[in-house]
Design a protein around this motif. Structure first.
Motif, short mmCIF file in Angstrom:
data_model
loop_
_atom_site.label_atom_id
_atom_site.label_comp_id
_atom_site.label_asym_id
_atom_site.label_seq_id
_atom_site.Cartn_x
_atom_site.Cartn_y
_atom_site.Cartn_z
N GLN A 198 0.89 -1.10 -0.08
CA GLN A 198 -0.04 0.06 -0.29
C GLN A 198 0.93 1.43 0.11
N ILE A 199 2.17 1.11 0.30
CA ILE A 199 3.09 2.36 0.40
C ILE A 199 3.55 2.60 -1.03
N CYS A 200 4.31 1.57 -1.66
CA CYS A 200 5.05 1.84 -2.72
C CYS A 200 4.48 1.11 -3.87
N LYS A 201 3.18 0.42 -3.60
CA LYS A 201 2.57 -0.20 -4.91
C LYS A 201 3.31 -1.37 -5.62
N SER A 202 4.23 -1.78 -4.87
CA SER A 202 4.94 -2.90 -5.48
C SER A 202 3.93 -4.23 -5.55
N THR A 203 4.10 -4.89 -6.57
CA THR A 203 3.08 -6.09 -6.68
C THR A 203 4.09 -7.50 -6.36
N PHE A 204 3.55 -8.63 -5.82
CA PHE A 204 4.03 -9.88 -5.52
C PHE A 204 3.07 -10.89 -5.98
N LEU A 205 3.49 -11.82 -6.28
CA LEU A 205 2.91 -13.18 -6.51
C LEU A 205 1.96 -13.57 -5.48
N LYS A 206 0.90 -14.16 -5.81
CA LYS A 206 -0.09 -14.63 -4.92
C LYS A 206 0.36 -15.70 -3.74
N THR A 207 1.39 -16.33 -4.36
CA THR A 207 2.16 -17.26 -3.78
C THR A 207 2.89 -17.16 -2.48
N THR A 208 3.32 -15.46 -2.67
CA THR A 208 4.42 -15.01 -1.68
C THR A 208 3.88 -15.22 -0.33
N LYS A 209 4.84 -15.84 0.62
CA LYS A 209 4.61 -15.99 1.97
C LYS A 209 4.78 -14.67 2.84
N ALA A 210 4.48 -14.68 4.11
CA ALA A 210 4.42 -13.72 4.86
C ALA A 210 5.89 -12.99 5.39
N PRO A 211 6.91 -14.13 5.55
CA PRO A 211 8.22 -13.69 5.62
C PRO A 211 8.91 -12.88 4.56
N ALA A 212 8.45 -13.20 3.48
CA ALA A 212 9.12 -12.29 2.31
C ALA A 212 8.25 -10.81 2.33
N LEU A 213 7.08 -10.94 2.67
CA LEU A 213 6.33 -9.62 2.66
C LEU A 213 6.98 -8.82 3.84
N LEU A 214 7.01 -9.39 4.90
CA LEU A 214 7.59 -8.74 6.03
C LEU A 214 8.92 -7.95 5.89
N GLU A 215 9.89 -8.84 5.08
CA GLU A 215 11.35 -8.34 4.71
C GLU A 215 11.06 -7.13 4.00
N HIS A 216 10.11 -7.33 2.89
CA HIS A 216 9.83 -5.97 2.00
C HIS A 216 9.51 -4.95 3.06
N ALA A 217 8.59 -5.04 3.81
CA ALA A 217 8.08 -3.92 4.68
C ALA A 217 9.24 -3.22 5.67
N GLN A 218 10.02 -4.46 6.21
CA GLN A 218 10.99 -4.05 7.21
C GLN A 218 12.04 -3.39 6.41
N ASN A 219 12.45 -3.67 5.30
CA ASN A 219 13.65 -3.18 4.50
C ASN A 219 13.53 -1.91 3.76
N LYS A 220 12.23 -2.00 3.01
CA LYS A 220 11.98 -0.69 2.31
C LYS A 220 11.30 0.57 2.91
N HIS A 221 10.64 0.30 4.00
CA HIS A 221 9.59 1.09 4.66
C HIS A 221 9.84 1.22 5.98
N THR A 222 10.65 0.27 6.87
CA THR A 222 10.81 0.20 8.20
C THR A 222 9.42 0.32 8.93
N LYS A 223 8.57 -0.71 8.50
CA LYS A 223 7.01 -0.53 8.79
C LYS A 223 6.84 -2.25 9.02
N GLY A 224 5.72 -2.44 9.50
CA GLY A 224 5.40 -3.77 9.81
C GLY A 224 4.50 -4.62 8.71
N LEU A 225 4.20 -5.66 8.79
CA LEU A 225 3.42 -6.44 7.85
C LEU A 225 2.19 -5.79 7.53
N ALA A 226 1.35 -5.46 8.85
CA ALA A 226 0.05 -4.74 8.49
C ALA A 226 -0.14 -3.43 8.01
#
Length: 74
Positions: free
Chosen positions: A37-65
């Motif tokens: 919701q921040i950078c509008k990057s898209t991910f495959l529907k099979t992407t797991k929570a750890p990969a999304l959390l890594e994106h949130a922390q590394n790119k935006h220093t925010k949480g998964l939610a």
């Protein structure tokens, strides 16, 4: 029938068998339905929570939610 005719028949038979090359690119593009919701990057529907959390922390220093409020782990 000589060998030349056999070779020509084999070439014709092989040409019929070959279809259009199939690409997975369009299918993969359509399957990208998780969006940050921040950078509008898209991910495959099979992407797991750890990969999304890594994106949130590394790119935006925010949480998964914060980045993926509609993500439901399945």
């Amino acid at each position: 029938m000589g060998n030349g005719a056999k070779a020509q028949q084999k070439r014709e038979r092989n040409a019929k068998d070959k279809g259009v090359a199939k690409s997975q690119l369009k299918v993969n593009q359509q399957a990208m339905d998780i969006q940050c919701q921040i950078c509008k990057s898209t991910f495959l529907k099979t992407t797991k929570a750890p990969a999304l959390l890594e994106h949130a922390q590394n790119k935006h220093t925010k949480g998964l939610a914060d980045c993926f409020p509609t993500f439901a782990a399945s």
